[in-house]
Design a protein around this motif. Structure first.
Motif, PDB file in Angstrom:
ATOM      1  N   GLY A   8      -3.851  29.744   2.418  1.00 26.76           N
ATOM      2  CA  GLY A   8      -4.401  28.954   1.324  1.00 26.76           C
ATOM      3  C   GLY A   8      -4.334  27.479   1.650  1.00 26.76           C
ATOM      4  O   GLY A   8      -4.075  27.080   2.792  1.00 26.76           O
ATOM      5  N   SER A   9      -4.555  26.646   0.647  1.00 24.22           N
ATOM      6  CA  SER A   9      -4.535  25.196   0.823  1.00 24.22           C
ATOM      7  C   SER A   9      -3.982  24.538  -0.424  1.00 24.22           C
ATOM      8  O   SER A   9      -4.248  24.981  -1.555  1.00 24.22           O
ATOM      9  CB  SER A   9      -5.946  24.673   1.090  1.00 24.22           C
ATOM     10  N   THR A  10      -3.241  23.460  -0.218  1.00 28.83           N
ATOM     11  CA  THR A  10      -2.692  22.723  -1.364  1.00 28.83           C
ATOM     12  C   THR A  10      -3.793  22.111  -2.230  1.00 28.83           C
ATOM     13  O   THR A  10      -3.530  21.744  -3.377  1.00 28.83           O
ATOM     14  CB  THR A  10      -1.737  21.613  -0.896  1.00 28.83           C
ATOM     15  N   LYS A  11      -5.017  22.010  -1.700  1.00 30.45           N
ATOM     16  CA  LYS A  11      -6.112  21.461  -2.509  1.00 30.45           C
ATOM     17  C   LYS A  11      -6.442  22.363  -3.694  1.00 30.45           C
ATOM     18  O   LYS A  11      -7.124  21.925  -4.633  1.00 30.45           O
ATOM     19  CB  LYS A  11      -7.351  21.242  -1.653  1.00 30.45           C
ATOM     20  N   ASP A  12      -5.955  23.611  -3.666  1.00 32.30           N
ATOM     21  CA  ASP A  12      -6.255  24.555  -4.741  1.00 32.30           C
ATOM     22  C   ASP A  12      -5.178  24.605  -5.824  1.00 32.30           C
ATOM     23  O   ASP A  12      -5.221  25.475  -6.701  1.00 32.30           O
ATOM     24  CB  ASP A  12      -6.453  25.956  -4.148  1.00 32.30           C
ATOM     25  N   MET A  13      -4.215  23.685  -5.783  1.00 32.93           N
ATOM     26  CA  MET A  13      -3.232  23.624  -6.867  1.00 32.93           C
ATOM     27  C   MET A  13      -3.921  23.330  -8.197  1.00 32.93           C
ATOM     28  O   MET A  13      -4.864  22.541  -8.257  1.00 32.93           O
ATOM     29  CB  MET A  13      -2.196  22.528  -6.614  1.00 32.93           C
ATOM     30  N   ILE A  14      -3.426  23.951  -9.250  1.00 29.51           N
ATOM     31  CA  ILE A  14      -3.913  23.638 -10.597  1.00 29.51           C
ATOM     32  C   ILE A  14      -3.395  22.270 -11.027  1.00 29.51           C
ATOM     33  O   ILE A  14      -4.146  21.421 -11.526  1.00 29.51           O
ATOM     34  CB  ILE A  14      -3.485  24.733 -11.586  1.00 29.51           C
ATOM     35  N   PHE A  15      -2.094  22.055 -10.858  1.00 32.28           N
ATOM     36  CA  PHE A  15      -1.463  20.775 -11.181  1.00 32.28           C
ATOM     37  C   PHE A  15      -1.043  20.124  -9.863  1.00 32.28           C
ATOM     38  O   PHE A  15      -0.172  20.635  -9.158  1.00 32.28           O
ATOM     39  CB  PHE A  15      -0.262  20.973 -12.105  1.00 32.28           C
ATOM     40  N   THR A  16      -1.657  19.008  -9.527  1.00 32.82           N
ATOM     41  CA  THR A  16      -1.419  18.349  -8.250  1.00 32.82           C
ATOM     42  C   THR A  16      -0.027  17.711  -8.216  1.00 32.82           C
ATOM     43  O   THR A  16       0.645  17.567  -9.252  1.00 32.82           O
ATOM     44  CB  THR A  16      -2.466  17.261  -8.012  1.00 32.82           C
ATOM     45  N   VAL A  17       0.367  17.278  -7.021  1.00 37.95           N
ATOM     46  CA  VAL A  17       1.662  16.613  -6.878  1.00 37.95           C
ATOM     47  C   VAL A  17       1.774  15.389  -7.796  1.00 37.95           C
ATOM     48  O   VAL A  17       2.764  15.246  -8.525  1.00 37.95           O
ATOM     49  CB  VAL A  17       1.916  16.245  -5.401  1.00 37.95           C
ATOM     50  N   PRO A  18       0.793  14.480  -7.830  1.00 42.63           N
ATOM     51  CA  PRO A  18       0.914  13.339  -8.746  1.00 42.63           C
ATOM     52  C   PRO A  18       1.004  13.753 -10.213  1.00 42.63           C
ATOM     53  O   PRO A  18       1.753  13.152 -10.992  1.00 42.63           O
ATOM     54  CB  PRO A  18      -0.357  12.525  -8.478  1.00 42.63           C
ATOM     55  N   VAL A  19       0.265  14.787 -10.600  1.00 43.37           N
ATOM     56  CA  VAL A  19       0.337  15.263 -11.986  1.00 43.37           C
ATOM     57  C   VAL A  19       1.737  15.799 -12.291  1.00 43.37           C
ATOM     58  O   VAL A  19       2.288  15.551 -13.381  1.00 43.37           O
ATOM     59  CB  VAL A  19      -0.732  16.337 -12.241  1.00 43.37           C
ATOM     60  N   LEU A  20       2.326  16.510 -11.354  1.00 41.37           N
ATOM     61  CA  LEU A  20       3.662  17.067 -11.574  1.00 41.37           C
ATOM     62  C   LEU A  20       4.711  15.963 -11.704  1.00 41.37           C
ATOM     63  O   LEU A  20       5.612  16.048 -12.555  1.00 41.37           O
ATOM     64  CB  LEU A  20       4.026  18.019 -10.444  1.00 41.37           C
ATOM     65  N   VAL A  21       4.618  14.933 -10.865  1.00 42.63           N
ATOM     66  CA  VAL A  21       5.562  13.816 -10.977  1.00 42.63           C
ATOM     67  C   VAL A  21       5.393  13.127 -12.323  1.00 42.63           C
ATOM     68  O   VAL A  21       6.379  12.799 -13.004  1.00 42.63           O
ATOM     69  CB  VAL A  21       5.362  12.823  -9.809  1.00 42.63           C
ATOM     70  N   GLU A  22       4.152  12.899 -12.742  1.00 49.58           N
ATOM     71  CA  GLU A  22       3.907  12.286 -14.045  1.00 49.58           C
ATOM     72  C   GLU A  22       4.474  13.153 -15.164  1.00 49.58           C
ATOM     73  O   GLU A  22       5.154  12.650 -16.080  1.00 49.58           O
ATOM     74  CB  GLU A  22       2.410  12.076 -14.252  1.00 49.58           C
ATOM     75  N   TYR A  23       4.207  14.459 -15.103  1.00 46.01           N
ATOM     76  CA  TYR A  23       4.645  15.369 -16.162  1.00 46.01           C
ATOM     77  C   TYR A  23       6.168  15.415 -16.264  1.00 46.01           C
ATOM     78  O   TYR A  23       6.729  15.235 -17.352  1.00 46.01           O
ATOM     79  CB  TYR A  23       4.098  16.762 -15.869  1.00 46.01           C
TER      80      TYR A  23
END
Length: 248
Positions: free
Chosen positions: A184-199
């Motif tokens: 797979g690829s990290t581009k297919d995350m539902i919640f991206t790394v920046p979104v997770l840090v913000e959340y």
């Protein structure tokens, strides 16, 4: 730069990758079979994401979550490269999960997503095994599923954030006994790394050494005692683990 923590001749060392294997901070060169690999960081608060890839959610017949599905992991769960992970005798489905692990480098609170990368010091690979027999409710995961001793190999390297051009476009692969079983690829995350840090930073303080395990794509299958499982992420290396039983 790729950095590691290893045990060698009774001491814990920091090491870097070299053409011949590893170079310890004291200048000694060793090969990777001579050392005991430790987690490349000493995890503090560790967050793990469930159902963070659409294809994995579909694989399990779940709807994608509307906000991040996060649970915590204890430090007892983590082991290093080339370690063994125990499969209980009563389990019928114990599968790997190849995951990008994000390492927090600065204290972070109320961080906006466009600033998130400034608070990340590096990345590593996590293989967050799930013992699916113990799952009571996916939206309230049972501790026995994800918090057993040594159930999450991590490493081998701490890779500086500056060396990863785009963490949201990295290929992930898992091999069992040399056969590719997950891709797979990290581009297919539902919640991206920046979104997770913000959340996460919106309601709690993130601190240096905290980990965010960002979920896994589809392709998870059962593993058996004796299987060698290799989880691989582009730019981060290959994390090797072996499934063992109580007798071993």
């Amino acid at each position: 730069m790729k950095k590691a923590r290893v045990a060698f001749e009774g001491d814990i060392h920091h090491a870097t990758e070299s053409s011949s294997g590893l170079q310890l901070e004291n200048g000694k060169a060793v090969n990777e079979e001579e050392v005991v690999w430790l987690p490349p960081v000493e995890p503090k608060t560790s967050f793990a994401l469930g159902l963070n890839y659409m294809d994995h959610a579909s694989e399990l017949s779940f709807k994608a979550p509307e906000e991040p599905l996060v649970f915590l992991k204890g430090p007892n769960t983590f082991v290093g490269h080339r370690a063994k992970t125990y499969r209980p005798a009563d389990v019928t489905n114990m599968h790997y999960e190849c995951e990008l692990a994000v390492i927090i480098g600065r204290q972070a609170k109320n961080i906006k997503r466009d600033e998130a990368y400034e608070y990340i010091s590096g990345y590593t690979i996590a293989n967050d095994y799930a013992l699916r027999d113990y799952l009571e409710n996916y939206y309230r995961p049972n501790l026995k599923v994800k918090n057993r001793d040594h159930c999450t190999p991590i490493g081998p390297w701490f890779v500086d954030a500056a060396d990863i051009n785009d963490p949201m476009n990295l290929s992930l692969r898992t091999y069992v006994n040399g056969e590719i079983v997950q891709e797979g690829s990290t581009k297919d995350m539902i919640f991206t790394v920046p979104v997770l840090v913000e959340y996460l930073s919106s309601f709690m303080t993130l601190n240096p050494g905290d980990l965010i395990l960002t979920g896994t794509p589809k392709g998870t299958v059962d593993t058996k005692v004796g299987d060698e499982v290799i989880t691989e992420i582009e730019g981060l290396g290959r994390l090797v683990n072996t499934i063992t039983d109580e007798d071993s």
